[in-house]
Design an enzyme around this catalytic site. Structure first.
Site, PDB file in Angstrom:
ATOM      1  N   CYS A  14       0.844  -1.188   0.000  1.00 35.69           N
ATOM      2  CA  CYS A  14       0.000   0.000   0.000  1.00 35.69           C
ATOM      3  C   CYS A  14       0.878   1.236   0.000  1.00 35.69           C
ATOM      4  CB  CYS A  14      -0.881  -0.013   1.247  1.00 35.69           C
ATOM      5  SG  CYS A  14      -1.978   1.399   1.375  1.00 35.69           S
TER       6      CYS A  14
ATOM      7  N   HIS B 223      -9.174  -3.982  -1.506  1.00 34.97           N
ATOM      8  CA  HIS B 223      -8.140  -3.199  -0.809  1.00 34.97           C
ATOM      9  C   HIS B 223      -8.522  -1.709  -0.821  1.00 34.97           C
ATOM     10  CE1 HIS B 223      -3.746  -2.244   0.104  1.00 34.97           C
ATOM     11  NE2 HIS B 223      -4.251  -1.076  -0.217  1.00 34.97           N
ATOM     12  N   GLU B 224      -8.906  -1.207  -1.988  1.00 33.41           N
ATOM     13  CA  GLU B 224      -9.250   0.225  -2.093  1.00 33.41           C
ATOM     14  C   GLU B 224     -10.518   0.551  -1.312  1.00 33.41           C
ATOM     15  OE1 GLU B 224      -7.082   2.240  -3.015  1.00 33.41           O
ATOM     16  OE2 GLU B 224      -5.808   0.665  -3.822  1.00 33.41           O
TER      17      GLU B 224
ATOM     18  N   HIS C  30     -10.109   1.123   2.317  1.00 33.98           N
ATOM     19  CA  HIS C  30      -9.624   2.456   2.706  1.00 33.98           C
ATOM     20  C   HIS C  30     -10.783   3.372   3.087  1.00 33.98           C
ATOM     21  CE1 HIS C  30      -5.312   2.362   2.189  1.00 33.98           C
ATOM     22  NE2 HIS C  30      -5.384   1.883   0.966  1.00 33.98           N
TER      23      HIS C  30
HETATM   24 CO    CO Z   1      -3.746   0.958   0.009  1.00 36.98          CO
END
Ligand code: CO
Length: 186
Positions: free
Chosen positions: A112, A156-157, A160
């Site tokens: 990341c 993953h995004e 966030h």
């Molecule tokens: Co990331």
């Protein structure tokens, strides 16, 4: 907004743990411009010449919270080995509307832009997901069926947006614990 290693916030910043909010549609000029900048960052960061010249860390995705803006926007680009874009999205309010029971993980683990230190271990995610959101590139609502690597990048995004980082998912006692039935992506 200029996005580079200095403007990307890191995991020592509590802001990264905050929840992002829905973006108003149609997108304002300001939101459009930020989303385009996120997309351009990912695109430029994976062009070896530009990345070296501008000191950009290569990424397949970035979310607005990583530049300190709590809005549900992210960009994702997957390229082939010749640098041609195979999957490209600049999304506002993307949401997972369907997910498989079957899981998948990256053999090499995840990384990341906001996590300078490596955290080794497997991150198990859904192998297949369906995402819905507004795509700035296509200027319309899209429904994306993602599998394997692309599905992992999306998850993953979208994590966030909830202030979740990939290493939160790694088993602390056994980082490389194998889960039955999970698909390994090399
Ligand atoms: Co990331």
């Amino acid at each position: 907004m200029k996005i580079n290693n200095e403007t990307i916030i890191k995991d020592d910043d509590p802001m990264l743990r905050e929840r992002s909010l829905d973006v108003k549609l149609p997108l304002s000029a300001q939101d459009k411009s930020l989303l385009q900048d996120l997309y351009d960052y990912v695109d430029r960061s994976t062009d070896p010449e530009i990345a070296e010249k501008e000191d950009l860390q290569a990424a397949v995705g970035i979310s607005a919270i990583q530049v300190g803006i709590k809005k549900k926007m992210c960009a994702i680009i997957l390229k082939d080995k010749d640098g041609k874009i195979v999957h490209g999205y600049a999304l506002a309010n993307p949401k997972i509307i369907k997910e498989s029971v079957e899981e998948a993980y990256l053999e090499s683990g995840e990384g990341c832009l906001s996590v300078p230190e490596a955290h080794e271990g497997y991150v198990y995610r859904h192998r297949r997901i369906t995402v819905r959101g507004y795509d700035l590139l296509r200027e319309q609502e899209v429904k994306i069926e993602a599998k394997d690597y692309l599905a992992i990048v999306f998850q993953h995004e979208l994590d966030h947006f909830k202030g979740i980082l990939y290493y939160d998912h790694i088993n602390k006692e056994q980082p490389f614990m194998k889960k039955d039935g999970a698909h390994c992506i090399e």
